[in-house]
Design a protein around this motif. Structure first.
Motif, mmCIF file in Angstrom:
data_model
loop_
_atom_site.group_PDB
_atom_site.id
_atom_site.type_symbol
_atom_site.label_atom_id
_atom_site.label_comp_id
_atom_site.label_asym_id
_atom_site.label_seq_id
_atom_site.Cartn_x
_atom_site.Cartn_y
_atom_site.Cartn_z
ATOM 1 N N HIS A 45 3.492 22.984 -6.982
ATOM 2 C CA HIS A 45 3.419 21.539 -7.126
ATOM 3 C C HIS A 45 2.121 20.991 -6.545
ATOM 4 C CE1 HIS A 45 7.756 22.233 -7.568
ATOM 5 N NE2 HIS A 45 7.783 21.086 -8.233
ATOM 6 N N TYR A 46 1.725 19.856 -7.113
ATOM 7 C CA TYR A 46 0.670 19.047 -6.492
ATOM 8 C C TYR A 46 1.385 18.164 -5.470
ATOM 9 C CZ TYR A 46 -3.037 15.535 -6.015
ATOM 10 O OH TYR A 46 -3.992 14.677 -5.520
ATOM 11 N N HIS A 47 1.501 18.691 -4.253
ATOM 12 C CA HIS A 47 2.325 18.042 -3.227
ATOM 13 C C HIS A 47 1.440 17.709 -2.023
ATOM 14 C CE1 HIS A 47 6.232 18.172 -0.587
ATOM 15 N NE2 HIS A 47 5.734 16.963 -0.713
ATOM 16 N N LEU A 48 1.356 16.421 -1.719
ATOM 17 C CA LEU A 48 0.525 15.956 -0.608
ATOM 18 C C LEU A 48 1.376 15.186 0.397
ATOM 19 C CD1 LEU A 48 -2.445 14.443 -2.678
ATOM 20 C CD2 LEU A 48 -2.333 16.752 -1.714
ATOM 21 N N GLY A 49 0.932 15.190 1.642
ATOM 22 C CA GLY A 49 1.599 14.419 2.697
ATOM 23 C C GLY A 49 0.884 14.643 4.014
ATOM 24 N N LEU B 188 0.677 20.066 0.914
ATOM 25 C CA LEU B 188 1.986 20.562 1.368
ATOM 26 C C LEU B 188 2.524 21.649 0.440
ATOM 27 C CD1 LEU B 188 3.795 17.299 2.572
ATOM 28 C CD2 LEU B 188 2.632 19.045 3.921
ATOM 29 N N ASP B 189 1.720 22.062 -0.510
ATOM 30 C CA ASP B 189 2.032 23.224 -1.334
ATOM 31 C C ASP B 189 1.040 24.320 -0.958
ATOM 32 O OD1 ASP B 189 3.472 24.055 -4.172
ATOM 33 O OD2 ASP B 189 1.476 24.947 -3.925
ATOM 34 N N MET C 184 0.823 -1.220 0.000
ATOM 35 C CA MET C 184 0.000 0.000 0.000
ATOM 36 C C MET C 184 0.852 1.263 0.000
ATOM 37 S SD MET C 184 -3.217 -0.753 -0.119
ATOM 38 C CE MET C 184 -4.058 0.699 0.490
ATOM 39 N N ALA C 185 2.138 1.110 0.393
ATOM 40 C CA ALA C 185 2.989 2.292 0.515
ATOM 41 C C ALA C 185 3.199 2.994 -0.816
ATOM 42 C CB ALA C 185 4.337 1.893 1.121
ATOM 43 N N ASP C 186 3.128 2.215 -1.916
ATOM 44 C CA ASP C 186 3.348 2.802 -3.231
ATOM 45 C C ASP C 186 2.076 3.386 -3.841
ATOM 46 O OD1 ASP C 186 6.008 2.068 -3.088
ATOM 47 O OD2 ASP C 186 5.629 0.086 -3.960
ATOM 48 N N TRP C 187 0.968 3.129 -3.212
ATOM 49 C CA TRP C 187 -0.299 3.637 -3.733
ATOM 50 C C TRP C 187 -0.449 5.124 -3.435
ATOM 51 C CZ3 TRP C 187 -5.278 0.472 -4.244
ATOM 52 C CH2 TRP C 187 -4.989 -0.817 -4.728
ATOM 53 N N PRO C 188 -1.062 5.880 -4.343
ATOM 54 C CA PRO C 188 -1.335 7.299 -4.052
ATOM 55 C C PRO C 188 -2.568 7.430 -3.155
ATOM 56 C CG PRO C 188 -2.118 6.751 -6.241
ATOM 57 C CD PRO C 188 -1.464 5.503 -5.705
ATOM 58 N N ILE C 189 -2.406 7.027 -1.895
ATOM 59 C CA ILE C 189 -3.558 6.943 -0.983
ATOM 60 C C ILE C 189 -4.217 8.304 -0.786
ATOM 61 C CG2 ILE C 189 -4.294 6.347 1.364
ATOM 62 C CD1 ILE C 189 -2.038 4.312 1.450
ATOM 63 N N LEU C 190 -3.399 9.338 -0.622
ATOM 64 C CA LEU C 190 -3.969 10.666 -0.366
ATOM 65 C C LEU C 190 -4.758 11.169 -1.572
ATOM 66 C CD1 LEU C 190 -1.064 12.322 1.636
ATOM 67 C CD2 LEU C 190 -3.296 11.642 2.499
ATOM 68 N N SER C 191 -4.223 10.972 -2.762
ATOM 69 C CA SER C 191 -4.973 11.370 -3.968
ATOM 70 C C SER C 191 -6.278 10.604 -4.062
ATOM 71 C CB SER C 191 -4.137 11.123 -5.226
ATOM 72 O OG SER C 191 -3.105 12.075 -5.336
ATOM 73 N N ALA D 10 8.476 12.389 12.985
ATOM 74 C CA ALA D 10 7.674 13.586 12.719
ATOM 75 C C ALA D 10 7.647 13.927 11.235
ATOM 76 C CB ALA D 10 8.230 14.768 13.510
ATOM 77 N N ALA D 11 8.336 13.143 10.424
ATOM 78 C CA ALA D 11 8.420 13.431 8.990
ATOM 79 C C ALA D 11 7.070 13.238 8.316
ATOM 80 C CB ALA D 11 9.454 12.517 8.335
ATOM 81 N N MET D 12 6.883 13.959 7.208
ATOM 82 C CA MET D 12 5.674 13.800 6.413
ATOM 83 C C MET D 12 5.667 12.417 5.752
ATOM 84 S SD MET D 12 3.666 16.390 6.565
ATOM 85 C CE MET D 12 3.762 18.005 7.368
ATOM 86 N N GLN D 13 4.518 11.770 5.782
ATOM 87 C CA GLN D 13 4.393 10.418 5.247
ATOM 88 C C GLN D 13 3.353 10.376 4.135
ATOM 89 O OE1 GLN D 13 4.175 7.451 8.492
ATOM 90 N NE2 GLN D 13 4.871 9.072 9.883
ATOM 91 N N PHE D 14 3.401 9.285 3.355
ATOM 92 C CA PHE D 14 2.489 9.082 2.221
ATOM 93 C C PHE D 14 2.579 10.253 1.236
ATOM 94 C CE2 PHE D 14 0.612 7.004 5.945
ATOM 95 C CZ PHE D 14 0.480 5.706 5.493
ATOM 96 N N GLN D 15 3.787 10.765 1.035
ATOM 97 C CA GLN D 15 3.942 11.950 0.187
ATOM 98 C C GLN D 15 3.740 11.621 -1.288
ATOM 99 O OE1 GLN D 15 6.846 15.072 0.850
ATOM 100 N NE2 GLN D 15 7.545 14.079 2.727
ATOM 101 N N GLU D 16 3.129 12.581 -1.982
ATOM 102 C CA GLU D 16 2.978 12.545 -3.434
ATOM 103 C C GLU D 16 3.360 13.927 -3.957
ATOM 104 O OE1 GLU D 16 -0.996 11.332 -4.531
ATOM 105 O OE2 GLU D 16 -1.199 10.209 -2.655
ATOM 106 N N LYS D 17 4.145 13.951 -5.034
ATOM 107 C CA LYS D 17 4.564 15.251 -5.559
ATOM 108 C C LYS D 17 4.657 15.199 -7.072
ATOM 109 C CE LYS D 17 7.872 19.001 -4.729
ATOM 110 N NZ LYS D 17 9.067 19.433 -3.966
ATOM 111 N N ALA D 18 4.020 16.177 -7.714
ATOM 112 C CA ALA D 18 4.082 16.299 -9.171
ATOM 113 C C ALA D 18 4.045 17.781 -9.524
ATOM 114 C CB ALA D 18 2.913 15.580 -9.828
ATOM 115 N N SER D 19 4.726 18.147 -10.588
ATOM 116 C CA SER D 19 4.737 19.549 -11.009
ATOM 117 C C SER D 19 3.342 19.961 -11.467
ATOM 118 C CB SER D 19 5.738 19.740 -12.142
ATOM 119 O OG SER D 19 5.782 21.090 -12.533
ATOM 120 N N TRP D 20 2.903 21.139 -11.047
ATOM 121 C CA TRP D 20 1.563 21.633 -11.398
ATOM 122 C C TRP D 20 1.679 22.884 -12.264
ATOM 123 C CZ3 TRP D 20 -2.355 24.095 -7.442
ATOM 124 C CH2 TRP D 20 -3.578 24.306 -8.096
#
Length: 503
Positions: free
Chosen positions: A76-80, A132-133, A1-8, A59-69
């Motif tokens: 960026h389309y940056h989630l975490g 996160l953006d 599941m770690a590789d899935w874009p869960i937040l998106s 305390a680091a951000m987890q489940f991060q996703e980042k793509a140029s917007w």
């Protein structure tokens, strides 16, 4: 599941579902309802891996996703998520299911549009908690206004137009200043990354201006005294589901904004102006409590109660600067901030339950006036048991979630100043006074009139909704450790960030 874009998935699944429900139309109302429930449940299931797969040791951000917007401006389309935002996302997905179920039979006017509005708003609110953006955050922040504006404006009460315009103007006004602050921070950081903003070192005068800009946006959303006046009007006119989402989720976004933006970006200004936030918080806790005491409308009473309880959140967040610089300063600061977070989650459950209880009575009697009731326990014993339980939780009864966060904030306040703690603790008396006064007149005594005598007890759907909330209030009240453990590292890291300057 770690590789899935869960937040998106958790953001766009309910938005897609909302558009699908909208397209199904009102002719097949039952299809729309079941479709909305299916997407709400799927979204909740999609958020569960955020909890089960969360590493609470960092305390680091987890489940991060980042793509140029928008590359030209480095947007960026940056989630975490971290331990601060993740519990609020789960709260959002859980409460949305209950709102869909609660409106199942009640909403007969444009049911597909009603359900779609809540699904779209769910996705947008999860976007606020995971962005996160800064520009992505701002887009989601503003997008929240649209579905709530429609929910109050279409399915609200007789003065819904006034309430929606007031709600929109207040929140939009504050947001404009936040946008200016975000653009200034972009010029200093070279990007719109929220974590990049945290790393920027700013002079005190710039921090103060940024802090005030954020305050105007977040204080309105909480809402803090004296910019709270839109909330009772919005609650009174909103349908039950709108009040539930407004109180349980949208108010928490203001508190989240302080944690994610104000404190880490402007720590020196937060210290310089902590007296202002503490003053506004204590006024909310004490004065607004007395205002609640004289309300004749149940919804308005609970709305003022929400303002008073959210005062605990802002007090817990800013009391950290007043804790004496001794060996216990760090632990006291963490205690206050964690208490504020627990209070946000707890208030999400309790306020949702209180508004749903009022909704149950309103669906039967079409009145929210306390004077129109009396002796409800004689004809609705199961409902009465739920309402008394939630009223006790609202008053901060030990063993319920309403006690935990308030106790932690009061305890942290004692380490700062006895009088802060004394004034904050008065809410245990005032809160009990207005809550029990309402319960006594509505639930207990002789049957008030013939309309009350004809009331019927909870149906299965209503029992399910209130039962799930009662379980949540009890579990968090008796066993808050899992929630505190999840947020501990993130809160500790935040306190360390601001302690570099002033603690």
């Amino acid at each position: 599941m770690a590789d899935w874009p869960i937040l998106s998935l958790t953001i766009w699944l309910p938005i897609f579902g909302g558009l699908l429900v909208l397209g199904s139309g009102d002719r097949a109302a039952n299809v729309s309802r079941w479709l909305a429930l299916a997407f709400a449940v799927l979204t909740f299931l999609a958020t569960i891996p955020l909890w089960t797969g969360f590493d609470s040791s960092t305390a680091a951000m987890q489940f991060q996703e980042k793509a140029s917007w928008i590359p030209a401006w480095d947007i960026h389309y940056h989630l975490g998520v971290d331990g601060i935002s993740m519990p609020l996302i789960l709260l959002t997905s859980f409460i949305t299911i209950l709102v869909i179920i609660a409106g199942w039979e009640v909403i007969q006017k444009r049911p597909s549009q009603y359900m779609a509005a809540f699904l779209i708003m769910e996705g947008v609110m999860i976007g606020v908690f995971s962005a996160l953006d800064a520009m992505l955050f701002y887009v989601f922040w503003e997008a929240m206004l649209i579905p709530m504006f429609l929910i109050i404006g279409i399915w609200g009460g007789p003065n819904r137009v006034y309430a929606t315009i007031k709600f929109f103007l207040y929140t939009f006004f504050g947001s404009v200043f936040m946008l200016v602050a975000l653009i200034y921070l972009y010029t200093q950081a070279g990007s719109f990354g929220v974590l990049d903003f945290h790393a920027v070192k700013l002079p005190l005068n710039a921090q103060i201006l940024i802090f005030i800009a954020f305050l105007l946006a977040f204080a309105v959303k909480v809402p803090m005294w004296p910019v709270h006046t839109w909330l009772p009007d919005a609650h009174v006119e909103a349908p039950t589901g709108g009040s539930v989402i407004l109180a349980a989720i949208m108010l928490k976004i203001g508190g989240y904004g302080f944690l994610r933006f104000s404190l880490p970006i402007a720590p020196d200004a937060s210290h310089e102006l902590d007296w202002l936030i503490i003053l506004m918080s204590l006024i909310a806790v004490v004065y607004i409590g007395f205002v609640a005491l004289v309300q004749a409308d149940m919804k308005k009473l609970i709305a003022y109660s929400s303002i008073a309880h959210m005062g605990f959140v802002t007090l817990g967040l800013f009391i950290v600067f007043r804790i004496a610089a001794n060996a216990d300063a760090h632990s006291g600061a963490v205690l206050g901030s964690e208490g504020a977070m627990v209070q946000m989650v707890s208030h999400g459950f309790i306020s949702a339950a209180m508004f749903l209880c009022v909704g149950v009575l309103y669906d039967r009697m079409h009145s929210r006036q306390i004077a129109d009731y009396g002796g409800v326990v004689n004809v609705m014993p199961v409902f009465a048991a739920f309402m008394v339980f939630f009223a006790m939780a609202n008053a901060g009864l030990p063993g319920t979630s309403g006690f935990v966060g308030e106790f932690m904030v009061v305890l942290a306040s004692f380490r700062a100043d006895f009088w802060y703690a004394f004034l904050a603790a008065t809410t245990l008396i005032i809160g009990a006074a207005y809550t029990l006064w309402m319960v006594k007149r509505v639930i207990f005594g002789d049957i008030g009139n013939e309309r009350v005598a004809k009331l019927t007890d909870l149906n299965g759907r209503e029992f399910l909704v209130l039962g799930l909330l009662a379980a949540a209030v009890l579990i968090l009240g008796l066993w808050p450790a899992p929630l505190i453990e999840v947020m501990d590292q993130s809160i500790t890291h935040l306190v360390q960030q601001i302690s570099v300057s002033k603690l």
